[in-house]
Design a protein around this motif. Structure first.
Motif, PDB file in Angstrom:
ATOM      1  N   GLY A 142       0.799  -1.216   0.000  1.00  0.00           N
ATOM      2  CA  GLY A 142       0.000   0.000   0.000  1.00  0.00           C
ATOM      3  C   GLY A 142       0.829   1.261   0.000  1.00  0.00           C
ATOM      4  O   GLY A 142       1.322   1.677   1.053  1.00  0.00           O
ATOM      5  N   HIS A 143       1.002   1.876  -1.183  1.00  0.00           N
ATOM      6  CA  HIS A 143       1.765   3.124  -1.272  1.00  0.00           C
ATOM      7  C   HIS A 143       0.908   4.302  -1.742  1.00  0.00           C
ATOM      8  O   HIS A 143       1.356   5.440  -1.689  1.00  0.00           O
ATOM      9  N   GLU A 144      -0.303   4.041  -2.194  1.00  0.00           N
ATOM     10  CA  GLU A 144      -1.236   5.109  -2.543  1.00  0.00           C
ATOM     11  C   GLU A 144      -2.181   5.265  -1.352  1.00  0.00           C
ATOM     12  O   GLU A 144      -3.027   4.405  -1.121  1.00  0.00           O
ATOM     13  N   PHE A 145      -2.060   6.356  -0.603  1.00  0.00           N
ATOM     14  CA  PHE A 145      -2.934   6.449   0.574  1.00  0.00           C
ATOM     15  C   PHE A 145      -3.118   7.882   1.033  1.00  0.00           C
ATOM     16  O   PHE A 145      -2.340   8.780   0.714  1.00  0.00           O
ATOM     17  N   PRO A 184      11.309  -4.305   1.652  1.00  0.00           N
ATOM     18  CA  PRO A 184      10.785  -4.766   2.948  1.00  0.00           C
ATOM     19  C   PRO A 184      10.059  -3.685   3.756  1.00  0.00           C
ATOM     20  O   PRO A 184       9.827  -3.871   4.948  1.00  0.00           O
ATOM     21  N   HIS A 185       9.705  -2.580   3.145  1.00  0.00           N
ATOM     22  CA  HIS A 185       9.118  -1.455   3.876  1.00  0.00           C
ATOM     23  C   HIS A 185       7.593  -1.576   3.901  1.00  0.00           C
ATOM     24  O   HIS A 185       6.944  -1.582   2.846  1.00  0.00           O
ATOM     25  N   PHE A 203      10.898   3.246  -0.189  1.00  0.00           N
ATOM     26  CA  PHE A 203       9.575   3.417  -0.781  1.00  0.00           C
ATOM     27  C   PHE A 203       8.540   2.732   0.093  1.00  0.00           C
ATOM     28  O   PHE A 203       8.566   1.511   0.291  1.00  0.00           O
ATOM     29  N   ILE A 204       7.625   3.520   0.625  1.00  0.00           N
ATOM     30  CA  ILE A 204       6.576   2.988   1.490  1.00  0.00           C
ATOM     31  C   ILE A 204       5.732   1.976   0.712  1.00  0.00           C
ATOM     32  O   ILE A 204       5.224   2.271  -0.363  1.00  0.00           O
ATOM     33  N   GLY A 205       5.602   0.776   1.250  1.00  0.00           N
ATOM     34  CA  GLY A 205       4.753  -0.232   0.622  1.00  0.00           C
ATOM     35  C   GLY A 205       5.449  -1.117  -0.386  1.00  0.00           C
ATOM     36  O   GLY A 205       4.784  -1.884  -1.089  1.00  0.00           O
TER      37      GLY A 205
END
Length: 344
Positions: free
Chosen positions: A62-65, A116-117, A111-113
């Motif tokens: 999940g990187h679109e939030f 391993p992030h 990069f969020i999502g």
């Protein structure tokens, strides 16, 4: 106890308890309002990874939030409860690529999502304050989420540099393709020819500004009397997307490849691309485009809500992955609402 959607491996998404980590200096805590299921999230689900970014242990995608601030952030002029978007790309800011203005190409990005992030398919998340994006408070959580994929579309059109009234072929009418064709309309592109095998996506493309929408590149060949388009933007998930873009392009034409192919491989006959003398560019993520994305939505020039076809609760997240992977009819873009659909 918080919960999250975890990806354990290919075709293995689970809703399970989640232990929120401690915040770090310079971070803000958000109640996640909504999170998009992106094509890249789906590649992690279908393939277990994208290139070197491989699922080696369970992680939260999940990187679109978007989210609501749980405390005041005075350095950004934002109060507790404000709805914000988040730029998931934390580039190093020091490498040659960052210094040259290409943070989307930073090899040391966090990069969020992306494994391993952990990402935002959970109820709360800590994010760097430097990546918090203020949005008009009249925006809905869904609109704030869609600023990230709209940013990807803007970056792709920036690379494409369409000329005034130039014919453009857009291959793939998923969320990114549908946003790209809308952005093309704002920059003065001419006839826009869309292509997608799914009827419901073709219909939506016509609603959102495509002049014609066909099932394959054979339609583009027919419409252009075999000449092809001077500019082609490819936004599919098919290994054949590169090949189809070549076949849709005019001799001496330009192409921008935006899609991530299933299996991380392209299929393309080299002679067809070489003999056309094509100029080919690859698009990755985005640069500093959030201000333009916000303005396009605020001014009603891009309809991001029309791209969203399905909404799920957090517990339904694994089902959303399964349905998209199965390519069920009617699926375009899904959003997940960790605080409940009534708050979306």
């Amino acid at each position: 106890m918080s919960h999250a959607v975890f990806l354990h491996a290919a075709a293995d998404a689970r809703f399970a308890p989640f232990n929120l980590r401690e915040g770090a200096p310079g971070e803000a805590l958000l109640d996640v309002a909504a999170v998009g299921l992106c094509g890249s999230d789906l590649h992690y689900y279908k393939d277990g990874g994208i290139g070197s970014a491989v699922i080696s242990s369970p992680f939260v995608p999940g990187h679109e939030f978007s989210g609501w601030l749980t405390e005041d952030v005075p350095e950004l002029g934002l109060a507790r409860g404000a709805l914000v978007a988040v730029d998931p790309n934390q580039a190093c800011g020091r490498c040659e690529h960052c210094r040259e203005g290409h943070p989307n190409l930073c090899p040391d990005v966090v990069f969020i999502g992306a494994p391993p992030h952990d990402g935002a398919m959970t109820e709360r998340i800590w994010v760097p304050k430097s990546q918090v994006v203020a949005v008009p408070q009249r925006f809905t959580p869904s609109q704030a989420v869609m600023l990230e994929p709209l940013g990807v579309a803007i970056h792709a059109v920036d690379l494409a540099r369409p000329r005034l009234l130039e014919r453009v072929a857009v291959l793939g009418c998923g969320p990114i393709g549908l946003l790209i064709l809308q952005v093309l309309r704002t920059v003065g592109a001419g006839e826009v020819l869309a292509c997608d095998p799914q009827p419901h996506r073709r219909a939506l493309a016509l609603e959102l500004g495509a002049d014609r929408a066909g099932a394959s590149v054979a339609d583009i060949a027919e419409w252009t009397k075999g000449e092809g388009a001077p500019l082609v933007v490819e936004a599919t998930n098919a290994p054949e997307g590169f090949r189809d873009a070549v076949r849709a392009a005019r001799i001496g034409g330009r192409m921008v490849l935006v899609g991530i192919p299933d299996g991380d491989s392209y299929v393309v006959p080299a002679s067809e691309a070489r003999r056309r003398g094509l100029t080919i560019r690859f698009s990755r993520r985005m640069g500093h485009v959030y201000p333009r994305a916000i303005e396009l939505v605020a001014q009603g020039k891009v309809d991001v809500d029309a791209v969203v076809s399905h909404r799920f609760t957090l517990a339904e997240g694994p089902e959303a992955f399964r349905r998209h992977a199965a390519n069920e009819p009617g699926m375009v873009k899904s959003l997940i609402f960790p605080q409940g659909l009534d708050r979306g």
